[in-house]
Design a protein around this motif. Structure first.
Motif, short mmCIF file in Angstrom:
data_model
loop_
_atom_site.label_atom_id
_atom_site.label_comp_id
_atom_site.label_asym_id
_atom_site.label_seq_id
_atom_site.Cartn_x
_atom_site.Cartn_y
_atom_site.Cartn_z
N PRO A 1 4.48 6.01 -7.18
CA PRO A 1 3.99 6.70 -8.39
C PRO A 1 3.85 8.20 -8.19
N LEU A 2 3.39 8.62 -7.02
CA LEU A 2 3.25 10.05 -6.74
C LEU A 2 4.60 10.75 -6.79
N ILE B 1 -5.39 7.78 -5.37
CA ILE B 1 -4.12 7.14 -5.04
C ILE B 1 -3.72 7.35 -3.58
N TYR C 1 -6.82 13.09 -9.40
CA TYR C 1 -6.81 11.62 -9.40
C TYR C 1 -5.88 11.08 -8.31
N PHE C 2 -4.70 11.68 -8.20
CA PHE C 2 -3.80 11.27 -7.14
C PHE C 2 -4.39 11.58 -5.77
N TRP D 1 -3.54 15.30 -13.40
CA TRP D 1 -3.53 14.12 -12.53
C TRP D 1 -3.72 14.47 -11.06
N ILE E 1 -5.08 5.15 -0.71
CA ILE E 1 -4.61 3.76 -0.63
C ILE E 1 -3.75 3.60 0.63
N THR F 1 0.83 -1.21 0.00
CA THR F 1 0.00 0.00 0.00
C THR F 1 0.87 1.25 0.00
N PHE G 1 2.29 1.50 -3.69
CA PHE G 1 1.32 1.94 -4.70
C PHE G 1 0.82 3.36 -4.47
N CYS G 2 1.02 3.87 -3.27
CA CYS G 2 0.64 5.25 -2.99
C CYS G 2 1.77 6.22 -3.30
#
Length: 134
Positions: free
Chosen positions: A103-104, A129, A124-125, A121, A132, A96, A99-100
């Motif tokens: 990418p950020l 994201i 969305y983040f 984005w 998560i 977790t 994946f959080c």
């Protein structure tokens, strides 16, 4: 805490958290933004903390498994289940976080150096994201 503000040119100031409808720090910045150093420092700290957390949890899992093996007794079913539960929790925490934050951090850095324009984005983040990690 020091929070920078900038003028909108209309006599209003927009604070660090007031640039968008989503109330979260501004992590997608460019070098011409007065807040880019602060955002980069926060994201760098998050990236370093992720690495430290991942290594620490892997060490906990490794030491726990090694301890169970070195205990000299045959692992009974309950101990085996506890070990598997611990490993599942460690994996969930690391994944977790990964994946959080990874990418950020990558997208934010690429946006900072102007390799991509990730402005769209941001929501969305912020909405999909980052939770998560909760």
């Amino acid at each position: 805490a020091v929070v920078s503000t900038q003028s909108t040119g209309e006599g209003k100031t927009v604070g660090f958290y007031g640039n968008d409808g989503v109330c979260i720090f501004k992590y997608l910045v460019r070098r011409d933004d007065p807040q880019w150093k602060f955002s980069t420092a926060i994201l760098s700290a998050n990236f370093i903390c992720f690495g430290f957390i991942a290594v620490s949890y892997f060490a906990i899992g490794y030491k726990s498994r090694k301890s169970l093996r070195n205990s000299g007794c045959v692992a009974i079913q309950a101990q085996y289940r506890e070990q598997k539960t611990l490993e599942a929790k460690i994996t969930a925490i690391i994944m977790t976080d990964f994946f959080c934050w990874i990418p950020l951090c990558i997208v934010s850095f690429l946006h900072l150096v102007e390799a991509i324009d990730a402005s769209f984005w941001y929501p969305y983040f912020s909405i999909l994201i980052l939770p998560i990690n909760s």
